[in-house]
Design a protein around this motif. Structure first.
Motif, PDB file in Angstrom:
ATOM      1  N   ASN A  35       1.553   7.119   4.169  1.00  0.00           N
ATOM      2  CA  ASN A  35       1.485   7.445   2.746  1.00  0.00           C
ATOM      3  C   ASN A  35       1.819   8.913   2.519  1.00  0.00           C
ATOM      4  O   ASN A  35       2.585   9.268   1.607  1.00  0.00           O
TER       5      ASN A  35
ATOM      6  N   ARG B  39       0.832  -1.199   0.000  1.00  0.00           N
ATOM      7  CA  ARG B  39       0.000   0.000   0.000  1.00  0.00           C
ATOM      8  C   ARG B  39       0.871   1.256   0.000  1.00  0.00           C
ATOM      9  O   ARG B  39       0.553   2.250  -0.663  1.00  0.00           O
TER      10      ARG B  39
ATOM     11  N   THR C  75       2.043   2.831  -3.252  1.00  0.00           N
ATOM     12  CA  THR C  75       1.147   3.700  -4.015  1.00  0.00           C
ATOM     13  C   THR C  75       1.410   5.175  -3.726  1.00  0.00           C
ATOM     14  O   THR C  75       0.969   6.033  -4.497  1.00  0.00           O
TER      15      THR C  75
ATOM     16  N   ILE D 272      -5.583   1.316  -4.399  1.00  0.00           N
ATOM     17  CA  ILE D 272      -5.528   1.515  -2.950  1.00  0.00           C
ATOM     18  C   ILE D 272      -6.754   0.879  -2.294  1.00  0.00           C
ATOM     19  O   ILE D 272      -6.632   0.220  -1.250  1.00  0.00           O
TER      20      ILE D 272
ATOM     21  N   LEU E 167      -6.237  -2.830  -2.030  1.00  0.00           N
ATOM     22  CA  LEU E 167      -5.300  -3.154  -0.959  1.00  0.00           C
ATOM     23  C   LEU E 167      -5.928  -2.928   0.410  1.00  0.00           C
ATOM     24  O   LEU E 167      -5.660  -3.680   1.357  1.00  0.00           O
ATOM     25  N   ASN E 168      -6.762  -1.897   0.523  1.00  0.00           N
ATOM     26  CA  ASN E 168      -7.453  -1.652   1.783  1.00  0.00           C
ATOM     27  C   ASN E 168      -8.292  -2.864   2.184  1.00  0.00           C
ATOM     28  O   ASN E 168      -8.304  -3.279   3.342  1.00  0.00           O
TER      29      ASN E 168
ATOM     30  N   GLN F 105      -1.723   4.083   8.288  1.00  0.00           N
ATOM     31  CA  GLN F 105      -1.460   3.824   6.864  1.00  0.00           C
ATOM     32  C   GLN F 105      -1.525   5.127   6.068  1.00  0.00           C
ATOM     33  O   GLN F 105      -0.677   5.396   5.209  1.00  0.00           O
TER      34      GLN F 105
END
Length: 223
Positions: free
Chosen positions: A133, A77, A80, A165, A168-169, A129
């Motif tokens: 990011n 993640r 990204t 995203i 992946l979440n 997270q």
């Protein structure tokens, strides 16, 4: 004084461990190896020197395998962030996006409820997270400001990046939902550090992304 590769390796391992221990509490187990897809990096994006990391050897327990996917998915993640940073570069778009962040947190909390996971624990993990990011995005923008020659020359489609995203979440919420015992058991912090170091080594993370990975895992342990 010249910084050698071994010194960089030691600094990275120490930094990652310190950040994770600071927020990991005292909870659970050391993960088994799993394949990790390489991070996507936008064209022209500069990267700091690659720092290979040697993870310490820790006995693997039954609950250890529940932590490894959390570290691996967090790293995937985090990759990204490079694409989001490139999509926003030169557009004047702010890195902070409160509306998008609320949307993500509400969505993962609802998924957590559906799968029997703790919605608040899931929100805490995803706040980290999101902050991780943004940490990487800011670092890349500073890097590109300082050296425009290494700035991205193409702009990814932000809508498509967000679709990835979201995927992946969903995977990460599932990993959270199946790991409550591993995340609350004694020893979670040290074993999560080992997982993060192994994932960082396999993905050849530079210092910026290693710091981002450590930030992303801060609330994993302790429920």
């Amino acid at each position: 004084m010249q910084v050698t590769t071994s010194m960089r390796r030691t600094l990275l391992a120490g930094t990652a461990a310190a950040v994770l221990f600071a927020g990991a509490g005292s909870a659970a187990a050391a993960p088994a190896a799993a394949p990790v897809r390489p991070a996507a990096v936008p064209a022209g994006a500069a990267s700091a020197p690659v720092v290979p990391v040697s993870a310490p050897v820790v006995p693997v327990s039954a609950s250890a395998g529940r932590l490894r996917p959390l570290a691996a998915l967090s790293a995937e993640r985090l990759a990204t962030a490079d694409l989001v940073a490139a999509a926003k570069w030169g557009t004047g778009s702010p890195i902070d996006d409160p509306a998008r962040e609320r949307e993500v947190l509400d969505a993962v909390a609802e998924q957590a409820r559906q799968w029997g996971a703790d919605p608040e624990a899931t929100r805490r993990i995803f706040r980290d997270q999101i902050e991780a990011n943004k940490l990487v995005q800011r670092g890349l923008h500073r890097r590109w400001d300082a050296d425009p020659a290494h700035a991205p020359t193409t702009r990814p489609d932000l809508a498509r990046v967000r679709q990835e995203i979201n995927r992946l979440n969903t995977e990460l919420v599932r990993a959270i939902a199946v790991s409550p015992q591993a995340r609350t058991a004694p020893g979670c912090g040290p074993r999560l550090v080992v997982s993060a170091l192994r994932v960082g080594r396999e993905r050849h993370l530079d210092l910026l992304h290693a710091a981002g990975l450590a930030r992303s895992l801060r609330s994993v342990c302790g429920g």
